[in-house]
Structure formats: structure tokens, C-alpha cells
Motif scaffolding. Structure first.
Motif, mmCIF file in Angstrom:
data_model
loop_
_atom_site.group_PDB
_atom_site.id
_atom_site.type_symbol
_atom_site.label_atom_id
_atom_site.label_comp_id
_atom_site.label_asym_id
_atom_site.label_seq_id
_atom_site.Cartn_x
_atom_site.Cartn_y
_atom_site.Cartn_z
ATOM 1 N N THR A 244 -7.851 -5.694 3.433
ATOM 2 C CA THR A 244 -7.904 -4.273 3.099
ATOM 3 C C THR A 244 -9.338 -3.776 3.233
ATOM 4 O O THR A 244 -10.280 -4.465 2.870
ATOM 5 N N VAL B 122 -8.372 4.162 2.153
ATOM 6 C CA VAL B 122 -8.058 2.737 2.095
ATOM 7 C C VAL B 122 -7.137 2.398 3.259
ATOM 8 O O VAL B 122 -6.105 3.041 3.450
ATOM 9 N N LEU C 204 -7.535 7.028 -2.181
ATOM 10 C CA LEU C 204 -7.586 6.836 -3.631
ATOM 11 C C LEU C 204 -7.746 8.184 -4.321
ATOM 12 O O LEU C 204 -8.554 9.017 -3.899
ATOM 13 N N ASP D 263 -7.150 6.139 -9.852
ATOM 14 C CA ASP D 263 -6.554 4.999 -9.155
ATOM 15 C C ASP D 263 -7.516 3.817 -9.224
ATOM 16 O O ASP D 263 -8.734 3.986 -9.291
ATOM 17 N N MET E 224 -8.293 -0.217 -7.556
ATOM 18 C CA MET E 224 -7.995 -1.275 -6.600
ATOM 19 C C MET E 224 -8.841 -2.486 -6.969
ATOM 20 O O MET E 224 -10.058 -2.377 -7.127
ATOM 21 N N ARG F 287 -5.287 -5.331 -4.567
ATOM 22 C CA ARG F 287 -4.095 -4.819 -5.252
ATOM 23 C C ARG F 287 -4.371 -3.406 -5.755
ATOM 24 O O ARG F 287 -5.297 -3.179 -6.520
ATOM 25 N N LEU F 288 -3.540 -2.470 -5.328
ATOM 26 C CA LEU F 288 -3.708 -1.067 -5.682
ATOM 27 C C LEU F 288 -2.839 -0.711 -6.890
ATOM 28 O O LEU F 288 -1.656 -1.032 -6.922
#
Length: 139
Positions: free
Chosen positions: A79, A87, A97, A101, A103, A108-109
Motif C-alpha cells: 500500500t 491511498v 483518507l 480515518d 491506517m 490496514r485501513l
């Protein structure tokens, strides 16, 4: 009878001699130790390592040190995160984002909506599956 008195006297004398032989030694005083400094993060920024959007800026936290993201960063799963919040996931999908939010450094979001859903599910499990309702007024 005289033998018992002599035996008793000998036992008392030997007991007193062993107790006096065990003299206490004084330990040296303990050195004062400075308390360890605790890491403090700016207000509202998470201490978890990862990326979060705060006030329109992408902030990166690594080892409890938070700073704005200035360059494109590639994560371990492929990523890529850009400084504007764009992203590109490992499978090629692109997202941006939003405020709140998160990450992780592994890619992992977690969106703000996902956090709210998790919180509501947590509250539901604490209440035994019952939603809280307002109590009716008694007349």
C-alpha cells in the motif's frame, strides 16, 4: 531433678549464644532514582503507530513520535500513502483518507464509520443485547 535443671540451663545458654551470634548488618541507604519520562502526544493525536488525518493533514506516528507526512510512503503490504491523503492499496484500488480515518503501518485501513460501528457493537454487547431506552415518566 538436678540433671534436668542443668540440661535446661545448657539449652538456654546455647540458644542465647546462637541468637546473639546472628547480629544484624545495616544495609547501605538506597540511591534515589529519577522517575522515567512518559511520552506525550499532542492533544487529539493517537499514540498508535500509523497514519491518521487531523485538521486536513496526514499525520504519521512511529515510535510515539508524530509528524506530518511529507513524502509518499510504501507500506509492507504494498500500500502507498501520499501526503495529500490518497491511498493506493496493494490490489490497485485508490481511496482518500478522511478526517478521523486510521491506517496502520501494516496497511490496514479503519474508517471513522467503522470505529463508530465497533463502538456501538461494543455498547450493545455490554448491555446484554438490549438497546438503552429512555425511561417512561411515571404519573
Amino acid at each position: 531433678m538436678k540433671v534436668y535443671r542443668m540440661l535446661l540451663a545448657a539449652l538456654l545458654f546455647s540458644g542465647a549464644a546462637t541468637l546473639s551470634a546472628e547480629a544484624q548488618t545495616k544495609l547501605p541507604p538506597r540511591r534515589p532514582v529519577q522517575p522515567r519520562a512518559k511520552a506525550a502526544a499532542p492533544a487529539g493525536v493517537t499514540m498508535k503507530d500509523g497514519f491518521v488525518v487531523k485538521e486536513g493533514k496526514v499525520m504519521v506516528t512511529r515510535d510515539a513520535h508524530t509528524e506530518p507526512l511529507t513524502t509518499e510512503t510504501a507500506l509492507v503490504n504494498g500500500t502507498k500513502i501520499m501526503a495529500d491523503g490518497t491511498v493506493t492499496m496493494a490490489n490497485g484500488t485508490t481511496t482518500t483518507l478522511q478526517e478521523g480515518d486510521y491506517m496502520s503501518l501494516t496497511g490496514r485501513l479503519t474508517t471513522k464509520a467503522m470505529k463508530a460501528e465497533q463502538d456501538s457493537l461494543m455498547q450493545l454487547s455490554k448491555n446484554g443485547g438490549k438497546m438503552k431506552m429512555k425511561a417512561k415518566k411515571k404519573n
